[in-house]
Scaffold this active site. Sequence first.
Site, PDB file in Angstrom:
ATOM      1  N   CYS A   1      18.595 142.208  38.420  1.00  0.00           N
ATOM      2  CA  CYS A   1      17.571 141.847  39.396  1.00  0.00           C
ATOM      3  C   CYS A   1      18.034 140.676  40.248  1.00  0.00           C
ATOM      4  CB  CYS A   1      16.267 141.534  38.677  1.00  0.00           C
ATOM      5  SG  CYS A   1      15.691 142.968  37.775  1.00  0.00           S
ATOM      6  N   GLU A   2      19.024 140.911  41.052  1.00  0.00           N
ATOM      7  CA  GLU A   2      19.578 139.941  41.989  1.00  0.00           C
ATOM      8  C   GLU A   2      20.129 140.745  43.155  1.00  0.00           C
ATOM      9  OE1 GLU A   2      19.848 136.597  41.636  1.00  0.00           O
ATOM     10  OE2 GLU A   2      19.312 136.403  39.515  1.00  0.00           O
TER      11      GLU A   2
ATOM     12  N   PRO B   1      51.805 133.295  33.555  1.00  0.00           N
ATOM     13  CA  PRO B   1      51.133 134.397  34.250  1.00  0.00           C
ATOM     14  C   PRO B   1      49.864 134.808  33.513  1.00  0.00           C
ATOM     15  CG  PRO B   1      53.009 135.238  32.999  1.00  0.00           C
ATOM     16  CD  PRO B   1      53.029 133.723  32.845  1.00  0.00           C
TER      17      PRO B   1
ATOM     18  N   TYR C   1      40.089 138.523  34.432  1.00  0.00           N
ATOM     19  CA  TYR C   1      38.877 137.855  34.900  1.00  0.00           C
ATOM     20  C   TYR C   1      37.719 138.845  35.009  1.00  0.00           C
ATOM     21  CZ  TYR C   1      42.539 134.482  35.809  1.00  0.00           C
ATOM     22  OH  TYR C   1      43.622 133.653  35.650  1.00  0.00           O
TER      23      TYR C   1
ATOM     24  N   ARG D   1      46.713 136.890  35.478  1.00  0.00           N
ATOM     25  CA  ARG D   1      46.273 138.098  36.171  1.00  0.00           C
ATOM     26  C   ARG D   1      47.334 139.199  36.217  1.00  0.00           C
ATOM     27  NH1 ARG D   1      42.458 137.845  40.208  1.00  0.00           N
ATOM     28  NH2 ARG D   1      42.819 135.608  40.383  1.00  0.00           N
TER      29      ARG D   1
HETATM   30  C1  PLP Z   1      44.430 130.167  35.549  1.00  0.00           C
HETATM   31  C2  PLP Z   1      45.702 129.488  35.273  1.00  0.00           C
HETATM   32  C3  PLP Z   1      46.886 130.224  35.175  1.00  0.00           C
HETATM   33  C4  PLP Z   1      46.960 131.714  35.426  1.00  0.00           C
HETATM   34  O1  PLP Z   1      46.671 132.050  36.730  1.00  0.00           O
HETATM   35  P1  PLP Z   1      46.886 133.565  37.205  1.00  0.00           P
HETATM   36  O2  PLP Z   1      46.562 133.508  38.644  1.00  0.00           O
HETATM   37  O3  PLP Z   1      45.953 134.402  36.431  1.00  0.00           O
HETATM   38  O4  PLP Z   1      48.316 133.900  36.944  1.00  0.00           O
HETATM   39  C5  PLP Z   1      48.038 129.552  34.841  1.00  0.00           C
HETATM   40  N1  PLP Z   1      48.036 128.216  34.617  1.00  0.00           N
HETATM   41  C6  PLP Z   1      46.913 127.471  34.707  1.00  0.00           C
HETATM   42  C7  PLP Z   1      46.975 126.026  34.437  1.00  0.00           C
HETATM   43  C8  PLP Z   1      45.718 128.079  35.032  1.00  0.00           C
HETATM   44  O5  PLP Z   1      44.605 127.350  35.131  1.00  0.00           O
END
Ligand code: PLP
Length: 424
Positions: free
Chosen positions: A342-343, A272, A371, A274
């Site tokens: 500036c975008e 996990p 992120y 996010r």
């Molecule tokens: C980005 C990623 C995750 C985590 O993804 P989430 O959506 O943030 O839980 C897990 N494993 C791999 C291989 C990833 O690239």
Amino acid sequence: MRPFDYIDGSLSAGQVPLADIAAEVGTPAYVYSADAIEAAYREFETVLAPARICYAMKANGNLAVLRLLAGLGAGADVVSEGELRRALAAGIAPEKIVFSGVGKTDAEIEAALRDGILQINVESVPEVRSLSRIAAGLGRTASVAVRINPDVDAGTLDQISTGRKTDKFGVAWTEAPALFREAAGLPGLSMDGIAVHIGSQLGDLEPYRRAFRRVAELVRTLRADGARIRRLDLGGGFGIRYRDEIPLPLAGYARVVQEEVGGLGCEIVVEPGRRLVGPAGLLLASVVAVKETPARRFVIVDAGMNDLVRPMMYGAWHDILPLDAPPAGADYRPADVVGPVCETTDKFADRRLLPPLEAGDLIAFCEAGAYGAVMSSTYNGRPLVPEVLVRGNGFDVVRARPTFEESLALERLPDWLSGPGGQG
Ligand SMILES: *Cc1c(COP(=O)(O)O)cnc(C)c1O
């Protein structure tokens, strides 16, 4: 317990008014709640035990965040040598680290082997061959999982889907048996597992079920071929609420894991990202000016796309809350919330219903713990913003705002430009 809520009209992290943090560190600034991160980790631990939890640290690689998770027992999923170094610096034991990624260099593979990490997830035939050559050269044995591409649509945003056959990730599931047969004849490899990660911000269990079913079929095929599969790395992707989504039900996920791969006798790894940190963070900003044009009301803030790029990169929604609770009956009207970069694309929200705001008011972009800071840049000469970790009634700056001098520190003038006024 919500990580951030109004107390006496002041948006607060636990007991700490966010305005106090803004007064001390300035804006923009990221704020994370240690209590919320811990609660999110505990939920995984409780619901998914005995699975191994390897935090996908690309979501938020702040050293203090990593140390907090390390203390709770988390491992890490890293995608570069930089992340590997950071995870080790934070005190995550190498035997709890998984190395994922579609383009590991030889130098990165060598570093991972020297550190003796838990597992390297390979994503192609050439990578397996390189890994074998490097491991044999070092006299090491790599514990390998093959990341398969199960050709499953995760039903999430196009930009964050990773498990369709047209995506760059993984080895086609149909080609995995041939890869395992080749690897069986190569030195330096212990072919221990299958890995799968179909995308991010999943709200629905069905894509997981389809992917895991494919993994189970493959394990049976591989075992019939003589492979010794003992670990399944099921990736991440656990969706959270940004606007009106229902967070992926973890208990339902655990049930799907049990039903689809529970009978295989394998150790389970989940990654996990996010879900552990996203809801536990926000980005504080100040209103610089409110500009009414004939066409729009623009709320111009001091945070920009270089600080939080998700709205511009993915069209992502972040709730925007004023730190002072709006009075009952406040007049909500649409506003474009934009940064100073500036975008034209430097826009956090389009015609968002917001209460009256004026220069100097403080706002928060919610669910920005994942992120967010990790994707920031210094575009437009803007220093990276500080990060603050709140715990209980206190808070600490866990990454300082660099000075302008520090921002210049790595740059050098060549001799031919270094005389007075240039042109030496
Ligand atoms: C980005 C990623 C995750 C985590 O993804 P989430 O959506 O943030 O839980 C897990 N494993 C791999 C291989 C990833 O690239």
